[in-house]
Structures are given as C-alpha cells and as structure tokens.
Design a protein around this motif. Sequence first.
Motif, PDB file in Angstrom:
ATOM      1  N   LYS A 194      40.455  -6.357  86.174  1.00 45.32           N
ATOM      2  CA  LYS A 194      39.210  -5.668  86.509  1.00 45.32           C
ATOM      3  C   LYS A 194      39.350  -4.164  86.269  1.00 45.32           C
ATOM      4  O   LYS A 194      38.374  -3.475  86.004  1.00 45.32           O
ATOM      5  CB  LYS A 194      38.821  -5.916  87.965  1.00 45.32           C
ATOM      6  CG  LYS A 194      38.420  -7.345  88.299  1.00 45.32           C
ATOM      7  CD  LYS A 194      37.118  -7.736  87.648  1.00 45.32           C
ATOM      8  CE  LYS A 194      36.483  -9.001  88.206  1.00 45.32           C
ATOM      9  NZ  LYS A 194      37.305 -10.222  88.124  1.00 45.32           N
TER      10      LYS A 194
ATOM     11  N   ASN B  74      38.551  -8.563  93.444  1.00 49.54           N
ATOM     12  CA  ASN B  74      39.305  -7.648  92.592  1.00 49.54           C
ATOM     13  C   ASN B  74      38.486  -6.503  91.995  1.00 49.54           C
ATOM     14  O   ASN B  74      38.992  -5.383  91.859  1.00 49.54           O
ATOM     15  CB  ASN B  74      39.974  -8.429  91.460  1.00 49.54           C
ATOM     16  CG  ASN B  74      41.303  -9.028  91.889  1.00 49.54           C
ATOM     17  OD1 ASN B  74      42.067  -8.397  92.605  1.00 49.54           O
ATOM     18  ND2 ASN B  74      41.572 -10.256  91.453  1.00 49.54           N
TER      19      ASN B  74
ATOM     20  N   LYS C 217      36.961  -4.642  79.133  1.00 51.64           N
ATOM     21  CA  LYS C 217      37.651  -5.934  79.119  1.00 51.64           C
ATOM     22  C   LYS C 217      37.922  -6.428  77.710  1.00 51.64           C
ATOM     23  O   LYS C 217      38.873  -7.173  77.477  1.00 51.64           O
ATOM     24  CB  LYS C 217      36.852  -6.962  79.911  1.00 51.64           C
ATOM     25  CG  LYS C 217      37.089  -6.853  81.412  1.00 51.64           C
ATOM     26  CD  LYS C 217      36.641  -8.128  82.091  1.00 51.64           C
ATOM     27  CE  LYS C 217      36.908  -8.111  83.580  1.00 51.64           C
ATOM     28  NZ  LYS C 217      36.241  -9.252  84.254  1.00 51.64           N
TER      29      LYS C 217
ATOM     30  N   TYR D 223      41.089 -19.189  79.404  1.00 53.28           N
ATOM     31  CA  TYR D 223      40.563 -18.089  80.210  1.00 53.28           C
ATOM     32  C   TYR D 223      39.921 -18.573  81.510  1.00 53.28           C
ATOM     33  O   TYR D 223      38.979 -19.380  81.484  1.00 53.28           O
ATOM     34  CB  TYR D 223      39.517 -17.330  79.363  1.00 53.28           C
ATOM     35  CG  TYR D 223      39.074 -16.065  80.035  1.00 53.28           C
ATOM     36  CD1 TYR D 223      39.804 -14.895  79.883  1.00 53.28           C
ATOM     37  CD2 TYR D 223      37.953 -16.052  80.868  1.00 53.28           C
ATOM     38  CE1 TYR D 223      39.427 -13.741  80.537  1.00 53.28           C
ATOM     39  CE2 TYR D 223      37.576 -14.896  81.527  1.00 53.28           C
ATOM     40  CZ  TYR D 223      38.319 -13.750  81.349  1.00 53.28           C
ATOM     41  OH  TYR D 223      37.960 -12.615  82.008  1.00 53.28           O
TER      42      TYR D 223
ATOM     43  N   GLY E 113      34.813 -16.594  85.594  1.00 50.20           N
ATOM     44  CA  GLY E 113      33.860 -16.397  86.674  1.00 50.20           C
ATOM     45  C   GLY E 113      32.558 -15.945  86.039  1.00 50.20           C
ATOM     46  O   GLY E 113      31.730 -16.734  85.597  1.00 50.20           O
TER      47      GLY E 113
ATOM     48  N   GLY F 143      32.546 -14.332  83.223  1.00 49.94           N
ATOM     49  CA  GLY F 143      32.733 -14.519  81.786  1.00 49.94           C
ATOM     50  C   GLY F 143      32.963 -13.251  80.971  1.00 49.94           C
ATOM     51  O   GLY F 143      33.092 -13.311  79.749  1.00 49.94           O
TER      52      GLY F 143
ATOM     53  N   GLY G 165      35.492 -11.238  80.490  1.00 49.03           N
ATOM     54  CA  GLY G 165      36.699 -11.170  79.671  1.00 49.03           C
ATOM     55  C   GLY G 165      36.599 -12.072  78.451  1.00 49.03           C
ATOM     56  O   GLY G 165      36.978 -11.703  77.343  1.00 49.03           O
TER      57      GLY G 165
ATOM     58  N   THR H 232      44.924 -13.337  84.919  1.00 48.85           N
ATOM     59  CA  THR H 232      43.979 -12.240  85.119  1.00 48.85           C
ATOM     60  C   THR H 232      44.313 -11.319  86.283  1.00 48.85           C
ATOM     61  O   THR H 232      43.771 -10.226  86.375  1.00 48.85           O
ATOM     62  CB  THR H 232      42.584 -12.841  85.315  1.00 48.85           C
ATOM     63  OG1 THR H 232      42.723 -13.980  86.181  1.00 48.85           O
ATOM     64  CG2 THR H 232      42.005 -13.295  83.983  1.00 48.85           C
TER      65      THR H 232
HETATM   66  C1  LIG Z   1      37.095 -11.487  88.200  1.00 44.77           C
HETATM   67  C2  LIG Z   1      38.223 -12.379  88.000  1.00 44.77           C
HETATM   68  C3  LIG Z   1      38.139 -13.483  87.124  1.00 44.77           C
HETATM   69  C4  LIG Z   1      36.885 -13.827  86.378  1.00 44.77           C
HETATM   70  O1  LIG Z   1      36.639 -12.892  85.370  1.00 44.77           O
HETATM   71  P1  LIG Z   1      35.366 -12.893  84.423  1.00 44.77           P
HETATM   72  O2  LIG Z   1      35.782 -12.147  83.229  1.00 44.77           O
HETATM   73  O3  LIG Z   1      34.269 -12.209  85.150  1.00 44.77           O
HETATM   74  O4  LIG Z   1      35.030 -14.313  84.131  1.00 44.77           O
HETATM   75  C5  LIG Z   1      39.287 -14.230  86.920  1.00 44.77           C
HETATM   76  N1  LIG Z   1      40.434 -13.946  87.564  1.00 44.77           N
HETATM   77  C6  LIG Z   1      40.555 -12.909  88.416  1.00 44.77           C
HETATM   78  C7  LIG Z   1      41.872 -12.666  89.086  1.00 44.77           C
HETATM   79  C8  LIG Z   1      39.452 -12.090  88.661  1.00 44.77           C
HETATM   80  O5  LIG Z   1      39.575 -11.049  89.494  1.00 44.77           O
END
Ligand SMILES: *Cc1c(COP(=O)(O)O)cnc(C)c1O
Length: 391
Positions: free
Chosen positions: A114, A140, A217, A238, A241, A243, A245, A379
């Motif tokens: 993030k 995050n 990202k 991947y 959430g 999306g 990234g 992530t």
């Molecule tokens: C926010 C988050 C995600 C999801 O990321 P998106 O790019 O919004 O899909 C995945 N893993 C972690 C650890 C996150 O903080």
Amino acid sequence: MISMPVTESFATNLSCAKCGTAYPIDKIQYFSTCCEQPLLVEYRYGSLNKADLAFRENTMWRYHEMLPLLDLSYKVSLGEGMTPLLPLTNLASQFGFEHLLVKDEGLNPTGSFKARGISVAVSKAKELGIAECVIPTAGNAGGALSAYCAAANIKATVIMPVNTPEIFKQECKYFGAELFLVDGLIDKCGQLASKIQFENEAFNMATLKEPYRLEGKKTMGYEIAEQLNWQLPDIIVYPTGGGTGLIGIWKAFHEMINMGWIKNKKLPKMVVVQSTSCRPMVDLITGINGTLPDESASIANGLMVPNPFGKDLILKVIEESHGLAVAVNEEQIFKSVKEIWNQEGMAFSPEGAATWAAVKILIEEEKIDREEKILLLNTGSGYKYLENFID
Ligand SMILES: *Cc1c(COP(=O)(O)O)cnc(C)c1O
C-alpha cells in the motif's frame, strides 16, 4: 554518485477507463463523471530507455517519468519499492515446481505494498496543495496513509472496520492520524469517507476512485520486469481485494510494450485469488453466486472487499491475460502461512499466503502446471497479523 537531471513526468492526461474521454491532469480528479469508472493516467512515450535506470535510486521513483507527479520536488518517499524478488527454493523442491518466485512486498514502509500507491497519491496531494486526506481501509492502506501524511505534514483521517486487528489501528494513531471505527466492511467505511470528503474538503483516496494510487502500485509491474531481466513470468498470482495491484501490473506491462522495453510475445496469465468469505470476482467469473461476505470471517482482511469499484477492469485483466480466478478458504490460508514461514523463513501475510494456497488448488485442478514460471505476490508483512495467528 552520479546526479541525474530532473526530468519531467511524461503524463499527459487522464482518461475514462470505459470510454476514453480525456480529463486534465493538473487539478484534483476522482473517477470519470461520464461513465463513473476509474480514471487512468495516460503518458506520452518519451525518450526514456531502460538502460537509463541503472544509476537511479533504489526505490519505485526510479520510474518517475511514468508517474503522474509533475514536479518531483513534491515527492513524499519513505523508500518504497524495489522489494526483493526471490525464489521459493524449498517449497519448489518439495512440491516439484521448476520456477516458483515471490515478490516480497512485506518489506515496504509500513509493511505492505500500500506504501507504493499512497506515496504517489500523497505526493500528488502535496503538489495540489491539499490539507487533509481521508481513506476507507481494511487496514494496511490506513497505516500507509497515516505514515506518508505524517511525512508530508498533511492531516490524515482513516476509517476502518471495527473488527480490524489492533495493530492496524495503533499504527494509524502513532503516525498521528485521526481514526474512525465502523461496524461493517470497507464499503460502509467508504460512506463515512465520502461524508468527510465533502464536509472537510478532504482528498478521498478510496480505492480506484482517484487515479494516483494505481500509478504507484503499477511500479510492481516495472520492477518484476526489471528484476527478471525483462523476461516476464508465465503466471502471476495476486491476492485481490480492490484489484489495484492487479490492474496496475497489467497497465505497466502495456506501457513497457509501448516503450519497447518488453516484447509482446506472451504476457503472463493473471490469477485473481480471493477468500471464500468474500469472493465477488470469483463469483462474477464462474457465474455462481457465493455467500454474502461474513464480516469477521477472514484473517486476510485485505481481501474483504465485497463490491470493488474497479471490477470491470479486473475482469478485463483476467480476460485479456487468459487468467483465472480462484477462492481459498481459511484453513487453506492458515496452512499456507505456516508452510511458508516454516519452510522458507519468509513472513508472508495471510493475503500473500493465499496465493500459495491457490497455486496448489490450480495444480490439483490441472489449470496450471509445475513447469511454468510462477510468481506470487506477497502483498504485506505477516508480522502485522501475528496476534491473529492461532496455535
Ligand atoms: C490491500 C491489500 C490487498 C488487496 O490489494 P488490491 O490491490 O486492492 O486488490 C492484498 N493484500 C494486502 C496485504 C493488502 O493490504
């Protein structure tokens, strides 16, 4: 140290992700008013060669021409990006994979990727003279916003589900943000964020409802290419959430094709991983309607996004890349967390570990195979979740 001349951003304008209508880049923008879709930053493809990167700083700002900050003196950086890309040697040999890799985003400032998006968005806020930023978050993104706003001297307001683990709340407070807790998921936090946006004239950084976090990202895509010597993997897995990234990495690949940095032979298959507790993209792809999201059900809180604003773009990436979408349950996530910590010595987050659980399912279903070059995205750092790890 070689000092490089300051080069301007190559950003030209923003465009509606659906119809392409252009919007100006030099003032604050949210999503497109024509189609109510995300706005994408467009660039001219200038004289930047990949060889120029060699002497640049070891952060994601090494690609600054391809970022939307017009004046680099407003850059707010805590050293984000250029995270390690490592082989998962022990798991690969145990499970018979030829190339199993991870990009470890847990090593970013505030322990998640993030930081990338927020670094660009807060820099942009500073450039545009904004005094307050607000964000709805699963955890995050709130910590990252709080940290970067502290560095930028901008007020941060964070809105988080009350069920989020304590550490995500504490970090926001320690970075000096104002924190609101909401009984519900991130969509409910979004409603309060909009209210604060209008009442305080705050810059609302809700996922994909502003165009700058996506640009931060996307640098993961640039780094994957650069770190693999411009040879992309076959499959990128991947944890999805909102999306951002996933969409960002795909955008980066296309920009690099346009610049001649990579050859458009075959781009990686993009695999969307979700939690069985909240799997809107998997349901859209399979046409099966899942259960409604359960508000306390997943330890992978970053995946708990019931209605992603960028869902059309996520679908487009899956379609264009001949990708897949798969859901993993809590038991599979926990098992994968343990396996990775224990066998690789890497502190994966539950979201990151979900990608390994997904790979095992896809192998079982014969949708991918062990000879392919597979890259997982971890992530975030698992250290932020320790209090929620059971046994
Ligand atoms: C926010 C988050 C995600 C999801 O990321 P998106 O790019 O919004 O899909 C995945 N893993 C972690 C650890 C996150 O903080």
